[in-house]
Design an enzyme around this catalytic site. Structure first.
Site, PDB file in Angstrom:
ATOM      1  N   PHE A 127       0.470  -0.890   0.387  1.00  0.00           N
ATOM      2  CA  PHE A 127       0.116   0.122   0.178  1.00  0.00           C
ATOM      3  C   PHE A 127       0.893   1.006   0.771  1.00  0.00           C
ATOM      4  O   PHE A 127       1.319   1.437   0.979  1.00  0.00           O
ATOM      5  CB  PHE A 127      -0.600  -0.329   1.307  1.00  0.00           C
ATOM      6  CG  PHE A 127      -2.198   1.016   1.366  1.00  0.00           C
ATOM      7  CD1 PHE A 127      -3.145   0.834   0.727  1.00  0.00           C
ATOM      8  CD2 PHE A 127      -1.660   1.884   2.372  1.00  0.00           C
ATOM      9  CE1 PHE A 127      -4.340   1.681   1.237  1.00  0.00           C
ATOM     10  CE2 PHE A 127      -3.468   2.792   2.437  1.00  0.00           C
ATOM     11  CZ  PHE A 127      -3.697   2.343   1.972  1.00  0.00           C
ATOM     12  N   LEU A 129       0.801   5.136  -0.295  1.00  0.00           N
ATOM     13  CA  LEU A 129       0.230   6.141   0.394  1.00  0.00           C
ATOM     14  C   LEU A 129       1.070   7.533   0.551  1.00  0.00           C
ATOM     15  O   LEU A 129       2.022   8.563   0.483  1.00  0.00           O
ATOM     16  CB  LEU A 129       0.086   6.220   0.691  1.00  0.00           C
ATOM     17  CG  LEU A 129      -1.674   7.237   2.026  1.00  0.00           C
ATOM     18  CD1 LEU A 129      -2.456   8.166   0.217  1.00  0.00           C
ATOM     19  CD2 LEU A 129      -2.392   6.606   2.620  1.00  0.00           C
ATOM     20  N   SER A 130       2.694   7.084   1.711  1.00  0.00           N
ATOM     21  CA  SER A 130       3.187   8.093   2.337  1.00  0.00           C
ATOM     22  C   SER A 130       4.117   8.231   1.731  1.00  0.00           C
ATOM     23  O   SER A 130       4.600   7.563   0.710  1.00  0.00           O
ATOM     24  CB  SER A 130       3.936   7.660   3.580  1.00  0.00           C
ATOM     25  OG  SER A 130       2.561   7.101   4.999  1.00  0.00           O
ATOM     26  N   SER A 136       1.513  12.170   7.566  1.00  0.00           N
ATOM     27  CA  SER A 136       0.042  12.330   8.326  1.00  0.00           C
ATOM     28  C   SER A 136      -1.049  12.920   6.938  1.00  0.00           C
ATOM     29  O   SER A 136      -2.346  12.875   7.796  1.00  0.00           O
ATOM     30  CB  SER A 136       0.414  13.530   9.740  1.00  0.00           C
ATOM     31  OG  SER A 136       0.931  12.390   9.951  1.00  0.00           O
ATOM     32  N   ASP A 242      -9.878   3.165   7.896  1.00  0.00           N
ATOM     33  CA  ASP A 242     -11.057   2.482   8.490  1.00  0.00           C
ATOM     34  C   ASP A 242     -10.783   1.034   9.110  1.00  0.00           C
ATOM     35  O   ASP A 242     -11.138   0.655   9.874  1.00  0.00           O
ATOM     36  CB  ASP A 242     -12.472   2.536   8.187  1.00  0.00           C
ATOM     37  CG  ASP A 242     -12.812   4.183   8.007  1.00  0.00           C
ATOM     38  OD1 ASP A 242     -11.840   5.237   8.973  1.00  0.00           O
ATOM     39  OD2 ASP A 242     -13.689   4.544   7.541  1.00  0.00           O
ATOM     40  N   GLN A 339       9.770  -4.833  32.443  1.00  0.00           N
ATOM     41  CA  GLN A 339      10.238  -4.123  34.220  1.00  0.00           C
ATOM     42  C   GLN A 339      10.440  -5.042  35.004  1.00  0.00           C
ATOM     43  O   GLN A 339      11.553  -5.787  35.997  1.00  0.00           O
ATOM     44  CB  GLN A 339      10.172  -2.588  34.388  1.00  0.00           C
ATOM     45  CG  GLN A 339       9.791  -2.328  35.605  1.00  0.00           C
ATOM     46  CD  GLN A 339      11.650  -1.575  35.467  1.00  0.00           C
ATOM     47  OE1 GLN A 339      11.525  -0.972  34.513  1.00  0.00           O
ATOM     48  NE2 GLN A 339      11.806  -1.220  36.311  1.00  0.00           N
ATOM     49  N   ILE A 340       9.478  -6.489  34.962  1.00  0.00           N
ATOM     50  CA  ILE A 340       8.835  -7.039  35.870  1.00  0.00           C
ATOM     51  C   ILE A 340      10.053  -8.802  35.580  1.00  0.00           C
ATOM     52  O   ILE A 340      10.608  -9.097  36.300  1.00  0.00           O
ATOM     53  CB  ILE A 340       7.631  -7.244  35.805  1.00  0.00           C
ATOM     54  CG1 ILE A 340       6.832  -6.552  37.057  1.00  0.00           C
ATOM     55  CG2 ILE A 340       7.670  -9.018  36.300  1.00  0.00           C
ATOM     56  CD1 ILE A 340       4.869  -6.701  36.599  1.00  0.00           C
ATOM     57  N   GLU A 366      -0.361   3.971   9.957  1.00  0.00           N
ATOM     58  CA  GLU A 366      -1.110   3.960   9.375  1.00  0.00           C
ATOM     59  C   GLU A 366      -2.458   4.792  10.294  1.00  0.00           C
ATOM     60  O   GLU A 366      -3.106   4.928  10.676  1.00  0.00           O
ATOM     61  CB  GLU A 366      -1.784   2.500   9.611  1.00  0.00           C
ATOM     62  CG  GLU A 366      -1.709   1.969   8.725  1.00  0.00           C
ATOM     63  CD  GLU A 366      -2.390   0.032   8.436  1.00  0.00           C
ATOM     64  OE1 GLU A 366      -3.158   0.047   8.864  1.00  0.00           O
ATOM     65  OE2 GLU A 366      -1.125  -0.700   8.499  1.00  0.00           O
ATOM     66  N   GLY A 367      -1.100   5.707  10.867  1.00  0.00           N
ATOM     67  CA  GLY A 367      -1.952   7.546  11.529  1.00  0.00           C
ATOM     68  C   GLY A 367      -1.876   7.109  13.066  1.00  0.00           C
ATOM     69  O   GLY A 367      -1.919   6.679  13.407  1.00  0.00           O
TER      70      GLY A 367
END
Ligand code: COS
Length: 387
Positions: A127, A129-130, A136, A242, A339-340, A366-367
């Site tokens: 995909f 897009l960017s 963004s 979406d 941490q644990i 993806e945002g």
């Protein structure tokens, strides 16, 4: 040690429970020991295996005899794979996202040509897009596609493209100029071997997977490779996101469940001050916080998926909430798990160290989280204005 009770929630049907059970067995056999040294080879092998064994059939339906996308199924698959292997989840997810615009908006001919191949794992999808100056702010992309008789010619650059370099099929968004900003973008199918497409740079990240910057120079595609109508690209990108943003939340949920399971194992087996860690109230407090966050993530993820599957036209707000909350909460859960685990938590190759690296990008791609907040706030404000 994994909590399976959520499968009894009313969001699910029997088919979802059956699928989750089958995939659990498959993932335990095939995903626990993925060799990450050559991520291209590992991803190719995973796509092939996921395709051969039938799991990719859910990634991009839309042509006969399969029905439309079932987001609960996608989310369950991503959650389960992510719990076993981040790369297996990536391989599955990118087949869906890459083919998503065709699955959701393609013509019958486009679906018939591509979807059987992405579902069988013989074609790898991406995909695109960017861009370097528009990640963004999608409405501001500058890659162009100009009409030339029965073709379009693409010029520009795309970056952060997952499967970049190994994909055979790219869905590329480019400016066609029907209108300003978001109104002048279209989506195109570009074959991986198109001579006008080249890989400008492979990008290394903290949790490596195939990723690249791509250049398009006089890249000619047939006019039949336009997805939807000219100028509909922004809407196609957003509607695809979406669907898939909810599943990013599901992957984060899978990572968080694994972190919680590793923590429970550690807390019960490791002694400190003469007793198992699990008897220390401070540790119990952390475990309670982790368990609540995991359930809250699951509720938001499967609420968004169920809302879409039961017919909502748009789930922009629900998907943004699921993605934002699940990715941010998973980061907190995994950080607590590290941490644990003490020193072992940062030992290279330990399960929680791997999760710590893998979760980070999900809050960006993806945002990014701040974009999801914008989407949610706009939706809430516009609903309030309509009341
Ligand atoms: N589904 C259908 N249509 C949508 C939509 C959606 N989810 N979201 C927006 N639209 C429509 C709007 O309704 C609007 O149409 P009208 O002009 O007819 O009203 C149009 O698209 C423009 O929408 P909007 O005004 O909200 O666009 P903005 O430029 O303000 O941008 C954000 C919106 C920031 C939300 C968008 O650019 C975004 O999601 N950015 C992040 C992108 C991303 O996820 N990048 C990662 C790439 S994949 S790794």
């Amino acid at each position: 040690m994994i909590d399976r009770n959520f499968l009894d929630w009313p969001f699910f049907e029997e088919r979802h429970r059956t699928l989750a059970k089958r995939l659990e067995i498959w993932a335990a056999q095939h995903c626990e020991h993925v060799d990450h040294r050559d991520v291209d080879a590992a991803c190719r092998a995973l796509v092939q295996k996921l395709g051969y064994d039938g799991w990719l059939r859910y990634s991009a339906p839309g042509d006969e005899p399969l029905e439309g996308i079932d987001v609960r199924t996608l989310a369950l698959i991503r959650e389960t794979l992510a719990r076993h292997s981040g790369l297996a989840d990536f391989a599955f997810a990118m087949q869906g996202l890459g083919a998503g615009p065709i699955s959701l908006f393609g013509t019958a001919a486009q679906k018939a040509q591509w979807l059987p191949k992405t579902r069988s794992g013989t074609t790898i999808a991406a995909f695109a897009l960017s861009e370097p100056a528009a990640g963004s702010d999608v409405a501001n992309i500058s890659t162009t596609a100009r009409r030339d008789r029965d073709a379009y010619i693409l010029d520009g650059e795309k970056t952060w493209i997952s499967n970049g370099g190994i994909a055979n099929l790219y869905v590329v968004f480019a400016r066609t100029g029907e209108g300003p900003g978001a109104k002048g973008i279209s989506a195109f199918i570009v074959r991986g071997d198109n001579p006008g497409l080249s890989v400008a740079e492979r990008i290394e990240t903290i949790a490596p997977h195939p990723l690249a910057r791509l250049t398009f120079k006089d890249c000619r595609v047939d006019a039949n490779d336009l997805i939807g109508a000219g100028g509909e690209g922004f809407r196609i990108a957003m509607a695809t996101l979406d669907v898939f943003r909810t599943t990013v939340g599901a992957a984060a949920l899978g990572f968080a469940r694994r972190a919680l399971a590793e923590t429970l194992k550690r807390a019960r087996s490791r002694a400190l001050f003469g007793a198992p860690l699990s008897e220390l109230q401070m540790v119990q407090g952390h475990i309670a916080d982790m368990a609540i966050e995991v359930d809250a993530m699951a509720l938001l993820v499967y609420r968004a998926a169920w809302t879409k599957d039961t017919g909502a036209e748009r789930v922009t707000r629900e998907a943004a909430m699921a993605k934002l909350y699940a990715t941010e909460a998973a980061q907190r859960v995994i950080d607590t798990a590290v941490q644990i685990h003490g020193g072992d938590g940062v030992r290279a190759g330990h399960a929680v160290e791997t999760l710590y690296r893998e979760i980070r990008a999900l809050r960006i791609y993806e945002g990014a989280s701040d974009i999801q907040k914008i989407v949610i706030a706009r939706s809430v404000l516009s609903s309030a204005a309509g009341r």
